[in-house]
Design an enzyme around this catalytic site. Structure first.
Site, PDB file in Angstrom:
ATOM      1  CB  THR A 149      -0.897  -0.027   1.250  1.00 17.90           C
ATOM      2  OG1 THR A 149      -1.414   1.146   1.343  1.00 17.90           O
ATOM      3  CG2 THR A 149       0.027  -0.332   2.298  1.00 17.90           C
ATOM      4  CD  GLU A 151      -2.234   5.423   4.033  1.00 15.93           C
ATOM      5  OE1 GLU A 151      -1.626   5.903   5.079  1.00 15.93           O
ATOM      6  OE2 GLU A 151      -3.202   6.299   3.566  1.00 15.93           O
ATOM      7  CE1 TYR A 173      -4.019  -1.686   5.508  1.00 12.14           C
ATOM      8  CE2 TYR A 173      -3.167   0.359   4.809  1.00 12.14           C
ATOM      9  CZ  TYR A 173      -3.596  -0.903   4.387  1.00 12.14           C
ATOM     10  OH  TYR A 173      -3.703  -1.386   3.210  1.00 12.14           O
ATOM     11  CE  LYS A 177      -2.150  -4.411   3.831  1.00 11.85           C
ATOM     12  NZ  LYS A 177      -2.441  -5.631   2.887  1.00 11.85           N
TER      13      LYS A 177
END
Length: 366
Positions: A149, A151, A173, A177
């Site tokens: 991701t 992010e 999160y 990840k």
């Protein structure tokens, strides 16, 4: 020559069937990927969590008989990324040629409330799945895709972000990840597995989850249009994201697993738009122009022609640590995978608003 002994017949016999296993098959990306793979002749298996109600709404149309939930080329298995025994059983019985790990607790804001669960599913869940492949002795036979991701970049260290940009995760999160990203690379290097990371920037669609900001906006605009809602509450209006269409991005996932060598790729459009711009574009689809007044938590968005306040800022939607700007550099994917996004920002917003107007017209409580 007997047709059964022809070179063509022989190659057909020897050609391995394409079997895909997808975690997160009931999600936005999983549903588009399933459609895509079925159209290419794959047998598709999906892992779903047990629920007291059916949670297959996005893939119901892919059953051989949707009204009876009768399986055809798409087959579903009960399992969970935090249950390694279920993963081993499924991988062992399905013997997939490709695995797409799309399953995750994927909401950034909610990951602050469910931080331990997010780590267990998003980080350790990826490890469990990679270990399941090895436990089943399939590390040389399976190609593995990990849904990474944008992010990961968080507090960005350079603009735009590419495969070599340092990571600076800003949420539970993203931190989970980050582990999944590196354990995928570790298994690739340690066990010579074909395992890749797709670093996908924000990708949306009419199938996006209801509590993601883009879908929240298009649902609210649809309700305003149908006189079912007055005002939309949002968090940071200044946050900028690189938004593409999920339908375009799942093709990139597949292309990564068809590539000659296992490599990681950034998938993005290369352009960024703010949340405020997304709101503007969505209201334009119902013929409304929004005028912005004030600053920070006091900023409001009014209809130009009526003066009705349609957008307000609610601090409860702020993240403890914000990510202000994400914009990807997809040059590597363009050059090596020959991939480019097909859907523009305006086309994406238009499709989402139109879909939500139709949805709310049929069911105002949806």
């Amino acid at each position: 020559m007997n047709p059964e002994n022809s070179p063509t017949a022989s190659s057909n016999i020897n050609r391995k069937p394409k079997i895909a296993l997808i975690t997160g098959i009931t999600g936005q990306d999983g549903s588009y990927l399933t459609e895509f793979l079925l159209a290419k002749g794959y047998e598709v298996h999906g892992i779903i969590r047990r629920s007291s109600s059916f949670n297959t709404g996005r893939i119901n149309h892919l059953y051989a008989n949707p009204s009876l939930h009768k399986e055809g080329a798409m087959k579903l298995h009960y399992g969970d990324l935090n249950d390694s025994s279920s993963l081993v059983k499924i991988v062992s019985s399905v013997k997939p040629t490709e695995i797409y790990n799309l399953g995750a607790m994927s909401h950034v804001k909610i990951s602050f409330d469910l931080s331990e669960y997010t780590a267990d599913v998003d980080a350790v869940g990826t490890l469990r799945l990679l270990d399941a492949i090895r436990t089943c002795g399939l590390e040389k036979d399976v190609r593995f895709y990990q849904a990474s991701t944008s992010e990961l970049y968080g507090k960005v260290q350079e603009i735009p972000q590419s495969e070599t940009t340092p990571f600076y995760p800003r949420s539970p999160y993203a931190a989970a990840k980050l582990y999944a990203y590196w354990i995928t690379i570790n298994y690739r290097e340690a066990y010579n597995m074909f395992a890749v990371n797709g670093i996908l920037f924000n990708h949306e669609s009419p199938r996006r989850g209801d509590n993601f900001v883009t879908r929240k906006i298009t649902r609210s605009v649809a309700k305003v249009h149908l006189k079912q809602q007055e005002v939309l509450e949002l968090g940071s209006l200044d946050s900028k994201r690189d938004w593409g269409h999920a339908r375009d991005y799942i093709e990139a996932m597949w292309l990564m697993l068809q590539h000659d060598t296992p490599e990681d790729f950034v998938i993005a459009t290369g352009e960024a738009h703010s949340v405020r711009e997304f709101v503007d574009a969505a209201f334009q689809e119902i013929g409304k122009r929004i005028i912005w007044e004030g600053e920070g938590i006091n900023e409001i968005g009014k209809e130009e022609d009526t003066g009705i306040v349609r957008v307000i800022v609610n601090p409860k939607y702020f993240r403890p640590t914000e990510v202000d700007l994400l914009i990807g550099n997809p040059k590597k994917a363009e050059e090596k995978l020959k991939w480019k996004p097909k859907t523009t920002f305006k086309e994406l917003v238009k499709e989402m608003v139109a879909s939500d107007i139709e949805l709310m017209r049929k069911n105002p409580t949806a």
